[in-house]
Write a protein that holds these residues in place. Structure first.
Motif, PDB file in Angstrom:
ATOM      1  N   PHE A 103       0.819  -1.211   0.000  1.00 25.10           N
ATOM      2  CA  PHE A 103       0.000   0.000   0.000  1.00 25.10           C
ATOM      3  C   PHE A 103       0.852   1.259   0.000  1.00 25.10           C
ATOM      4  O   PHE A 103       1.981   1.278   0.511  1.00 25.10           O
ATOM      5  CB  PHE A 103      -0.937   0.024   1.220  1.00 25.10           C
ATOM      6  CG  PHE A 103      -1.925  -1.111   1.239  1.00 25.10           C
ATOM      7  CD1 PHE A 103      -2.961  -1.173   0.326  1.00 25.10           C
ATOM      8  CD2 PHE A 103      -1.807  -2.123   2.184  1.00 25.10           C
ATOM      9  CE1 PHE A 103      -3.871  -2.215   0.346  1.00 25.10           C
ATOM     10  CE2 PHE A 103      -2.708  -3.169   2.212  1.00 25.10           C
ATOM     11  CZ  PHE A 103      -3.742  -3.212   1.288  1.00 25.10           C
ATOM     12  N   TYR A 104       0.274   2.306  -0.572  1.00 27.11           N
ATOM     13  CA  TYR A 104       0.879   3.636  -0.530  1.00 27.11           C
ATOM     14  C   TYR A 104      -0.025   4.517   0.330  1.00 27.11           C
ATOM     15  O   TYR A 104      -1.236   4.613   0.083  1.00 27.11           O
ATOM     16  CB  TYR A 104       0.989   4.207  -1.938  1.00 27.11           C
ATOM     17  CG  TYR A 104       1.447   5.645  -1.979  1.00 27.11           C
ATOM     18  CD1 TYR A 104       2.757   5.993  -1.669  1.00 27.11           C
ATOM     19  CD2 TYR A 104       0.568   6.659  -2.331  1.00 27.11           C
ATOM     20  CE1 TYR A 104       3.177   7.312  -1.701  1.00 27.11           C
ATOM     21  CE2 TYR A 104       0.969   7.977  -2.373  1.00 27.11           C
ATOM     22  CZ  TYR A 104       2.276   8.296  -2.056  1.00 27.11           C
ATOM     23  OH  TYR A 104       2.686   9.606  -2.094  1.00 27.11           O
ATOM     24  N   LYS A 154      -3.851   3.515  -1.088  1.00 27.90           N
ATOM     25  CA  LYS A 154      -3.846   3.089  -2.487  1.00 27.90           C
ATOM     26  C   LYS A 154      -2.895   1.907  -2.621  1.00 27.90           C
ATOM     27  O   LYS A 154      -2.005   1.710  -1.782  1.00 27.90           O
ATOM     28  CB  LYS A 154      -3.362   4.212  -3.413  1.00 27.90           C
ATOM     29  CG  LYS A 154      -4.297   5.392  -3.573  1.00 27.90           C
ATOM     30  CD  LYS A 154      -3.734   6.356  -4.617  1.00 27.90           C
ATOM     31  CE  LYS A 154      -4.658   7.515  -4.880  1.00 27.90           C
ATOM     32  NZ  LYS A 154      -4.147   8.391  -5.959  1.00 27.90           N
ATOM     33  N   PHE A 155      -3.065   1.132  -3.689  1.00 28.43           N
ATOM     34  CA  PHE A 155      -2.038   0.162  -4.018  1.00 28.43           C
ATOM     35  C   PHE A 155      -0.819   0.925  -4.531  1.00 28.43           C
ATOM     36  O   PHE A 155      -0.947   1.898  -5.282  1.00 28.43           O
ATOM     37  CB  PHE A 155      -2.528  -0.816  -5.093  1.00 28.43           C
ATOM     38  CG  PHE A 155      -3.415  -1.897  -4.570  1.00 28.43           C
ATOM     39  CD1 PHE A 155      -2.964  -2.792  -3.616  1.00 28.43           C
ATOM     40  CD2 PHE A 155      -4.718  -2.037  -5.041  1.00 28.43           C
ATOM     41  CE1 PHE A 155      -3.777  -3.798  -3.131  1.00 28.43           C
ATOM     42  CE2 PHE A 155      -5.543  -3.039  -4.567  1.00 28.43           C
ATOM     43  CZ  PHE A 155      -5.077  -3.918  -3.602  1.00 28.43           C
ATOM     44  N   ARG A 156       0.350   0.492  -4.137  1.00 29.29           N
ATOM     45  CA  ARG A 156       1.570   1.177  -4.581  1.00 29.29           C
ATOM     46  C   ARG A 156       1.775   0.949  -6.071  1.00 29.29           C
ATOM     47  O   ARG A 156       1.811  -0.185  -6.545  1.00 29.29           O
ATOM     48  CB  ARG A 156       2.775   0.645  -3.792  1.00 29.29           C
ATOM     49  CG  ARG A 156       4.088   1.358  -4.141  1.00 29.29           C
ATOM     50  CD  ARG A 156       5.225   0.875  -3.240  1.00 29.29           C
ATOM     51  NE  ARG A 156       5.414  -0.569  -3.356  1.00 29.29           N
ATOM     52  CZ  ARG A 156       6.130  -1.166  -4.315  1.00 29.29           C
ATOM     53  NH1 ARG A 156       6.715  -0.421  -5.251  1.00 29.29           N
ATOM     54  NH2 ARG A 156       6.262  -2.464  -4.321  1.00 29.29           N
ATOM     55  N   THR A 157       1.902   2.050  -6.821  1.00 24.72           N
ATOM     56  CA  THR A 157       2.099   1.962  -8.271  1.00 24.72           C
ATOM     57  C   THR A 157       3.439   2.519  -8.714  1.00 24.72           C
ATOM     58  O   THR A 157       3.748   2.523  -9.900  1.00 24.72           O
ATOM     59  CB  THR A 157       0.980   2.728  -9.006  1.00 24.72           C
ATOM     60  OG1 THR A 157       1.003   4.111  -8.591  1.00 24.72           O
ATOM     61  CG2 THR A 157      -0.379   2.130  -8.699  1.00 24.72           C
ATOM     62  N   PRO A 211      -8.254   0.234  -2.471  1.00 25.78           N
ATOM     63  CA  PRO A 211      -8.101   0.302  -1.008  1.00 25.78           C
ATOM     64  C   PRO A 211      -8.783   1.505  -0.366  1.00 25.78           C
ATOM     65  O   PRO A 211      -8.984   1.533   0.852  1.00 25.78           O
ATOM     66  CB  PRO A 211      -6.580   0.356  -0.811  1.00 25.78           C
ATOM     67  CG  PRO A 211      -6.020  -0.338  -2.014  1.00 25.78           C
ATOM     68  CD  PRO A 211      -6.939   0.060  -3.135  1.00 25.78           C
ATOM     69  N   GLN A 212      -9.147   2.512  -1.176  1.00 29.45           N
ATOM     70  CA  GLN A 212      -9.857   3.665  -0.624  1.00 29.45           C
ATOM     71  C   GLN A 212     -11.237   3.278  -0.098  1.00 29.45           C
ATOM     72  O   GLN A 212     -11.861   4.056   0.631  1.00 29.45           O
ATOM     73  CB  GLN A 212      -9.980   4.760  -1.674  1.00 29.45           C
ATOM     74  CG  GLN A 212      -8.664   5.398  -2.052  1.00 29.45           C
ATOM     75  CD  GLN A 212      -8.804   6.422  -3.160  1.00 29.45           C
ATOM     76  OE1 GLN A 212      -9.797   7.140  -3.240  1.00 29.45           O
ATOM     77  NE2 GLN A 212      -7.804   6.484  -4.025  1.00 29.45           N
ATOM     78  N   LEU A 213     -11.698   2.085  -0.437  1.00 30.42           N
ATOM     79  CA  LEU A 213     -12.951   1.601   0.141  1.00 30.42           C
ATOM     80  C   LEU A 213     -12.836   1.493   1.661  1.00 30.42           C
ATOM     81  O   LEU A 213     -13.840   1.649   2.379  1.00 30.42           O
ATOM     82  CB  LEU A 213     -13.319   0.242  -0.468  1.00 30.42           C
ATOM     83  CG  LEU A 213     -13.784   0.258  -1.928  1.00 30.42           C
ATOM     84  CD1 LEU A 213     -13.883  -1.163  -2.467  1.00 30.42           C
ATOM     85  CD2 LEU A 213     -15.131   0.969  -2.062  1.00 30.42           C
ATOM     86  N   PHE A 214     -11.620   1.247   2.175  1.00 29.93           N
ATOM     87  CA  PHE A 214     -11.422   1.249   3.627  1.00 29.93           C
ATOM     88  C   PHE A 214     -11.629   2.655   4.186  1.00 29.93           C
ATOM     89  O   PHE A 214     -12.146   2.825   5.296  1.00 29.93           O
ATOM     90  CB  PHE A 214     -10.024   0.731   3.983  1.00 29.93           C
ATOM     91  CG  PHE A 214      -9.841  -0.739   3.747  1.00 29.93           C
ATOM     92  CD1 PHE A 214     -10.443  -1.663   4.592  1.00 29.93           C
ATOM     93  CD2 PHE A 214      -9.070  -1.209   2.689  1.00 29.93           C
ATOM     94  CE1 PHE A 214     -10.273  -3.026   4.397  1.00 29.93           C
ATOM     95  CE2 PHE A 214      -8.896  -2.573   2.482  1.00 29.93           C
ATOM     96  CZ  PHE A 214      -9.511  -3.482   3.325  1.00 29.93           C
ATOM     97  N   VAL A 237      -0.677  -0.517 -15.266  1.00 22.86           N
ATOM     98  CA  VAL A 237      -1.958  -1.180 -15.531  1.00 22.86           C
ATOM     99  C   VAL A 237      -2.978  -0.830 -14.457  1.00 22.86           C
ATOM    100  O   VAL A 237      -4.142  -0.548 -14.745  1.00 22.86           O
ATOM    101  CB  VAL A 237      -1.753  -2.711 -15.603  1.00 22.86           C
ATOM    102  CG1 VAL A 237      -3.092  -3.414 -15.806  1.00 22.86           C
ATOM    103  CG2 VAL A 237      -0.787  -3.065 -16.726  1.00 22.86           C
ATOM    104  N   LEU A 238      -2.526  -0.825 -13.201  1.00 21.29           N
ATOM    105  CA  LEU A 238      -3.431  -0.494 -12.101  1.00 21.29           C
ATOM    106  C   LEU A 238      -3.983   0.914 -12.243  1.00 21.29           C
ATOM    107  O   LEU A 238      -5.166   1.169 -11.995  1.00 21.29           O
ATOM    108  CB  LEU A 238      -2.716  -0.641 -10.765  1.00 21.29           C
ATOM    109  CG  LEU A 238      -2.179  -2.030 -10.403  1.00 21.29           C
ATOM    110  CD1 LEU A 238      -1.581  -2.017  -9.006  1.00 21.29           C
ATOM    111  CD2 LEU A 238      -3.278  -3.071 -10.493  1.00 21.29           C
ATOM    112  N   ARG A 239      -3.137   1.848 -12.671  1.00 30.11           N
ATOM    113  CA  ARG A 239      -3.583   3.236 -12.820  1.00 30.11           C
ATOM    114  C   ARG A 239      -4.551   3.389 -13.987  1.00 30.11           C
ATOM    115  O   ARG A 239      -5.516   4.153 -13.888  1.00 30.11           O
ATOM    116  CB  ARG A 239      -2.373   4.150 -13.046  1.00 30.11           C
ATOM    117  CG  ARG A 239      -1.553   4.387 -11.793  1.00 30.11           C
ATOM    118  CD  ARG A 239      -0.458   5.396 -12.060  1.00 30.11           C
ATOM    119  NE  ARG A 239       0.126   5.861 -10.812  1.00 30.11           N
ATOM    120  CZ  ARG A 239       0.533   7.121 -10.599  1.00 30.11           C
ATOM    121  NH1 ARG A 239       0.415   8.015 -11.549  1.00 30.11           N
ATOM    122  NH2 ARG A 239       1.053   7.453  -9.447  1.00 30.11           N
TER     123      ARG A 239
END
Length: 487
Positions: free
Chosen positions: A329-330, A346-349, A396-399, A386-388
């Motif tokens: 995570f970021y 966020k997921f780390r990108t 993860p912002q759902l948390f 790809v994630l971006r």
């Protein structure tokens, strides 16, 4: 079923007659009515046959009458609520708002009827049939709308518009209709204060056909479907009233652009006070029952989405760890409601220590306003790209939504240094919780100018409604799949 769309293009943009547009409008309306009728009959018949088969001896008495009555009630409610009015079909949230209001009214009448008749089977139709009808009819209407919007992007199914106002305001209207063809307007002619020159005149490629005093004459002669009145000193209350009288008996809709402020949606009301029509603008709501409903929807929605996306999030986390060194995570500090700070997930990108390398890339910034963005940021990892593109990094912002620091829909969450530079107007973005998605997400994301992104956020703050949230959430899926403006 007959296609609701014409097979040929209309006349060129030099005074098109409204007949083709009127034909497709009526055809589209008939298609929507047919779709609603068939969908309602399908749901009602399916439920009646499934549950009625268990009591075949009394099917006609218990199930047949209720099934037939439910269908008539739903269709009658749609007609009374003007859910089939051509002006609302195919654009905006008003179409779905009227559809939902109609089905809610049908539910209330059905419940009252069940109480009066002491029917034991009425619960099935209230809690199963009506929600199923809502799901099927709304899905069918959305699919029809997608087809309509596809045709409009090709120049079909557009309402010919005569714009009447000052050159600057008319030019802005022309630009907006070309940018958003799905709204269904095409400015074919213009009337201005001075009218055309000796050899004719063009305004952004659209022919100027006359003066503002000639509007009614051109409508009767060329049959435009919409007269869009934009601000100009010429338009006194008496002249606007006279124009409305002169348009009576035509199929032309008169639309007057607001002059005082950019406010729309549920905050605008027309009241007659002492015989004078007044446009009443209610205050934006930041508390109360609707906000409480939004809070509940946010928490429940986030919990459901976290359960649904849990396998994907675990898989993405493993890919992030395998792709480069660093955590899954970021974490970053952002500014939320009323200026309070929180930590966004966020997921780390990007590669580890990417924030330290930002200063070296400052001269390459392509972001709008105070935002820092690069289309080809060297710090982004292969998996991160790809994630971006598909906004998976934001799951993860759902948390954050679940814990109450964010909402499913709202303005973009700014960085502390961004909010510190806000003026009084822009700080209104902080009156509500930031959102996982919003108008900025479905309108181009990073491709938007800073001014346009701010305008969209302020519009959301001012004109928020549950219906608007629903439309934004629905359109977010398409925006994510296409990856427009994501980098």
């Amino acid at each position: 079923m007959v296609s609701p769309f014409p097979s040929t293009r209309g006349r060129p943009a030099n005074g098109a007659v409204s007949r083709p547009a009127s034909d497709w409008e009526q055809r589209y309306r008939r298609t929507v009515i047919t779709s609603d009728t068939v969908a309602t009959a399908f749901v009602v018949a399916g439920i009646g046959n499934f549950f009625g088969a268990r009591d075949a001896a009394n099917w006609h008495e218990k199930w047949g009458i209720l099934a037939f009555g439910t269908e008539l009630l739903v269709l009658g409610s749609l007609a009374v609520s003007r859910a089939w009015t051509p002006a609302v079909l195919g654009q905006g949230a008003e179409e779905f708002r009227r559809l939902g209001r109609s089905l809610f009214a049908a539910t209330v009448v059905l419940a009252l009827g069940g109480i009066a008749l002491t029917s034991r089977n009425i619960k099935l139709w209230i809690f199963v049939a009506i929600p199923a009808i809502a799901l099927v009819t709304m899905t069918a209407r959305y699919l029809l709308r997608l087809g309509l919007h596809r045709q409009r992007k090709e120049g079909l199914c557009l309402r010919p518009v005569l714009a009447a106002g000052s050159p600057d305001t008319v030019r802005d209207l022309i630009s907006r209709t070309r940018k958003f063809p799905h709204l269904g307007w095409r400015v074919d002619a213009v009337c201005t204060t001075d009218g055309p020159g000796l050899d004719g005149d063009l305004l952004d490629g659209v022919r100027v056909v006359g003066r503002l005093s000639d509007v009614a004459k051109h409508v009767h002669g060329d049959g435009y479907r919409v007269v869009a009145v934009t601000p100009d000193p010429h338009w006194s209350p008496h002249r606007l009233q006279r124009l409305a009288w002169n348009l009576e008996g035509t199929d032309t809709e008169m639309v007057v652009a607001p002059v005082l402020m950019e406010v729309a949606g549920p905050r605008l009301h027309i009241d007659a006070v002492l015989g004078i029509p007044l446009l009443r603008v209610s205050m934006p709501t930041f508390t109360g029952g609707r906000r409480a409903v939004k809070e509940v929807v946010d928490r429940l929605g986030a919990a459901v989405l976290l359960v649904l996306f849990a396998p994907l999030m675990v898989f993405v986390g493993l890919l992030v760890l395998m792709d480069s060194r660093g955590g899954v995570f970021y974490r970053q500090r952002r500014v939320g409601k009323d200026g309070g700070e929180f930590t966004i997930l966020k997921f780390r990108t990007m590669v580890a220590d990417a924030d330290r390398a930002r200063a070296q890339l400052a001269d390459l910034n392509e972001g709008a306003g105070p935002l820092f963005k690069l289309r080809r940021d060297p710090r982004v990892t292969r998996v991160g790209g790809v994630l971006r593109r598909y906004s998976i990094d934001e799951l993860p912002q759902l948390f954050n939504v679940l814990t109450g620091s964010m909402s499913l829909v709202g303005p973009r969450p700014p960085l502390p240094e961004e909010s510190a530079a806000y003026g009084p107007d822009i700080r209104r973005r902080l009156l509500v919780k930031p959102g996982l998605t919003g108008l900025w997400q479905i309108s181009g994301r990073s491709d938007l100018s800073w001014e346009e992104a701010v305008r969209l956020d302020l519009r959301y703050v001012e004109d928020w409604s549950l219906a608007l949230d629903t439309v934004i959430l629905w359109k977010t899926l398409r925006a994510v799949l296409y990856g427009q403006g994501a980098y």
